[in-house]
Write a protein that holds these residues in place. Structure first.
Motif, PDB file in Angstrom:
ATOM      1  N   ALA A  42       6.382 -58.296 -63.159  1.00  0.00           N
ATOM      2  CA  ALA A  42       6.249 -57.270 -64.660  1.00  0.00           C
ATOM      3  C   ALA A  42       4.823 -57.045 -64.979  1.00  0.00           C
ATOM      4  O   ALA A  42       4.256 -58.199 -64.715  1.00  0.00           O
ATOM      5  CB  ALA A  42       7.173 -57.187 -65.341  1.00  0.00           C
ATOM      6  N   ASP A  66       7.809 -54.025 -61.051  1.00  0.00           N
ATOM      7  CA  ASP A  66       9.125 -54.182 -62.153  1.00  0.00           C
ATOM      8  C   ASP A  66      10.223 -53.837 -62.017  1.00  0.00           C
ATOM      9  O   ASP A  66      10.441 -52.924 -60.098  1.00  0.00           O
ATOM     10  CB  ASP A  66       8.557 -52.934 -62.683  1.00  0.00           C
ATOM     11  CG  ASP A  66       9.157 -52.612 -63.960  1.00  0.00           C
ATOM     12  OD1 ASP A  66      10.415 -52.854 -64.191  1.00  0.00           O
ATOM     13  OD2 ASP A  66       9.196 -51.237 -63.915  1.00  0.00           O
ATOM     14  N   THR A  68      12.904 -52.982 -62.288  1.00  0.00           N
ATOM     15  CA  THR A  68      13.834 -51.672 -62.302  1.00  0.00           C
ATOM     16  C   THR A  68      13.659 -50.565 -61.640  1.00  0.00           C
ATOM     17  O   THR A  68      14.421 -49.179 -61.583  1.00  0.00           O
ATOM     18  CB  THR A  68      13.910 -51.614 -63.631  1.00  0.00           C
ATOM     19  OG1 THR A  68      13.027 -50.398 -64.366  1.00  0.00           O
ATOM     20  CG2 THR A  68      13.517 -52.265 -65.000  1.00  0.00           C
ATOM     21  N   ILE A  95      15.147 -63.127 -64.679  1.00  0.00           N
ATOM     22  CA  ILE A  95      14.327 -61.994 -65.263  1.00  0.00           C
ATOM     23  C   ILE A  95      15.158 -61.320 -66.635  1.00  0.00           C
ATOM     24  O   ILE A  95      16.940 -61.025 -65.984  1.00  0.00           O
ATOM     25  CB  ILE A  95      14.448 -60.244 -64.616  1.00  0.00           C
ATOM     26  CG1 ILE A  95      13.634 -61.084 -63.427  1.00  0.00           C
ATOM     27  CG2 ILE A  95      13.879 -59.260 -64.948  1.00  0.00           C
ATOM     28  CD1 ILE A  95      13.409 -59.755 -62.528  1.00  0.00           C
ATOM     29  N   GLN A 117      18.064 -50.180 -71.865  1.00  0.00           N
ATOM     30  CA  GLN A 117      16.774 -50.665 -71.461  1.00  0.00           C
ATOM     31  C   GLN A 117      16.725 -52.886 -71.163  1.00  0.00           C
ATOM     32  O   GLN A 117      17.206 -53.035 -70.107  1.00  0.00           O
ATOM     33  CB  GLN A 117      15.973 -51.120 -72.294  1.00  0.00           C
ATOM     34  CG  GLN A 117      14.119 -51.676 -71.343  1.00  0.00           C
ATOM     35  CD  GLN A 117      13.041 -52.058 -72.715  1.00  0.00           C
ATOM     36  OE1 GLN A 117      13.759 -52.014 -73.746  1.00  0.00           O
ATOM     37  NE2 GLN A 117      12.146 -50.852 -72.246  1.00  0.00           N
ATOM     38  N   ASP A 120      19.229 -52.671 -68.090  1.00  0.00           N
ATOM     39  CA  ASP A 120      18.633 -52.265 -66.660  1.00  0.00           C
ATOM     40  C   ASP A 120      17.638 -53.265 -65.985  1.00  0.00           C
ATOM     41  O   ASP A 120      17.078 -53.895 -64.738  1.00  0.00           O
ATOM     42  CB  ASP A 120      17.931 -50.979 -66.926  1.00  0.00           C
ATOM     43  CG  ASP A 120      17.174 -50.393 -65.997  1.00  0.00           C
ATOM     44  OD1 ASP A 120      17.580 -50.794 -64.664  1.00  0.00           O
ATOM     45  OD2 ASP A 120      15.991 -49.833 -65.981  1.00  0.00           O
ATOM     46  N   VAL A 121      17.028 -53.632 -67.531  1.00  0.00           N
ATOM     47  CA  VAL A 121      16.521 -54.956 -66.914  1.00  0.00           C
ATOM     48  C   VAL A 121      16.788 -55.998 -66.576  1.00  0.00           C
ATOM     49  O   VAL A 121      16.393 -57.222 -65.819  1.00  0.00           O
ATOM     50  CB  VAL A 121      15.254 -56.086 -67.923  1.00  0.00           C
ATOM     51  CG1 VAL A 121      13.987 -56.634 -67.829  1.00  0.00           C
ATOM     52  CG2 VAL A 121      14.062 -53.960 -68.224  1.00  0.00           C
ATOM     53  N   SER A 122      17.555 -56.107 -67.102  1.00  0.00           N
ATOM     54  CA  SER A 122      18.316 -58.184 -67.497  1.00  0.00           C
ATOM     55  C   SER A 122      19.747 -58.009 -66.287  1.00  0.00           C
ATOM     56  O   SER A 122      20.401 -59.070 -65.828  1.00  0.00           O
ATOM     57  CB  SER A 122      18.741 -58.295 -68.845  1.00  0.00           C
ATOM     58  OG  SER A 122      17.701 -58.605 -69.548  1.00  0.00           O
ATOM     59  N   SER A 125      18.418 -54.498 -62.320  1.00  0.00           N
ATOM     60  CA  SER A 125      17.410 -55.153 -61.796  1.00  0.00           C
ATOM     61  C   SER A 125      18.836 -56.040 -60.687  1.00  0.00           C
ATOM     62  O   SER A 125      17.505 -56.079 -59.544  1.00  0.00           O
ATOM     63  CB  SER A 125      16.716 -55.601 -62.154  1.00  0.00           C
ATOM     64  OG  SER A 125      17.301 -56.230 -63.339  1.00  0.00           O
TER      65      SER A 125
END
Length: 277
Positions: A42, A66, A68, A95, A117, A120-122, A125
């Motif tokens: 990112a 990014d 996501t 990630i 979040q 979504d990120v971990s 994605s």
């Protein structure tokens, strides 16, 4: 010592922040084994980290993305294929991020926007990455996708909070997408449940040092290092593991199979025998 396990292979490695990162070690090992690599992270992580140093070392381009964002992932896979002149043989998803952990939120007092979040990120994605690769038909047959996980997906650990749910989701996604991609194109999808490792992310968790020492005393082989995890990732990228898929593979020196160790018993016995101060 190189065995040329990845000679002729090309892949994308995400999450290399600095030389402590497992992804950084994986990139070095994969390069040493003959692979050509595209690095990605990112934009914010790139500004915080040292990825340009690694890129120069292994002669790899950096394509910011990014994870996501479907749009940015689309650009990543399109540009990676253009760079390689063909499809991709391996992908590393390394990630993870929890604002709840960063801000010291207890499990009973989580910020739910942060929680979403984290997922979504971990975890999501990982799904998005594979969905984009599938839509672009970006993967060669027998390609290998690996995500890094942790045993907190199965067990409760203090202070790991919402990352436990993220890792459980990550492992579930690996099974579901592993079935899909295996049927469609013989692509393998696995997760590695790594020992506690002294990375920037790991050491940011409260009580990490105590648990690191505990796990090291519990595991018959001791904690697996980041370098050893990189070796394991390379083996999963290679043709020697073609029929390993949809697995969560424990890479923890035996920690996950031990009830209690002699070293822990001795430490508790010694502490109990010491007079109170």
């Amino acid at each position: 010592m190189s065995h040329n396990l990845l000679a002729g292979k090309v892949g994308i490695i995400s999450g290399a922040l600095n030389s402590q990162s497992i992804a950084w070690k994986v990139a070095q090992k994969a390069h040493a084994e003959g692979a050509r690599i595209v690095l990605t992270n990112a934009p914010l992580a790139m500004r915080m980290g040292e990825i340009k140093v690694l890129a120069a070392e292994i002669d790899a381009p950096i394509i910011p993305a990014d994870a996501t964002s479907m749009e940015e992932l689309g650009t990543l896979f399109t540009e990676a294929q253009a760079h390689f002149g063909g499809k991709i043989d391996f992908v590393l998803h390394s990630i993870g991020m929890s604002a709840n952990i960063r801000k010291g939120k207890s499990y009973g007092d989580l910020d739910y926007k942060f929680f979403q979040q984290t997922l979504d990120v971990s975890a999501l994605s990982f799904h998005k990455m594979m969905a984009v690769a599938e839509k672009q038909d970006a993967l060669n047959e027998w390609a290998s996708i690996v995500g890094l996980s942790y045993i907190a997906a199965q067990r409760a650990f203090l202070d790991y909070t919402d990352m436990s749910q993220a890792k459980a989701m990550l492992e579930s996604i690996a099974r579901s997408y592993g079935q899909r991609l295996g049927t469609l194109k013989k692509v393998r999808v696995n997760t590695i449940s790594q020992s506690p490792t002294k990375t920037t992310a790991g050491t940011g968790i409260s009580g990490f040092n105590a648990f690191y020492e505990y796990a090291d005393k519990m595991a018959p082989l001791g904690n697996a290092s980041a370098e050893a995890c990189a070796d394991y990732c390379v083996s999963l990228f290679s043709d020697f593991t073609r029929f390993v898929t949809m697995q969560n593979l424990m890479h923890d020196g035996g920690f996950s199979s031990v009830g209690i160790s002699e070293a822990i018993v001795d430490a508790i016995t010694k502490a109990s025998a010491e007079p109170a101060q």
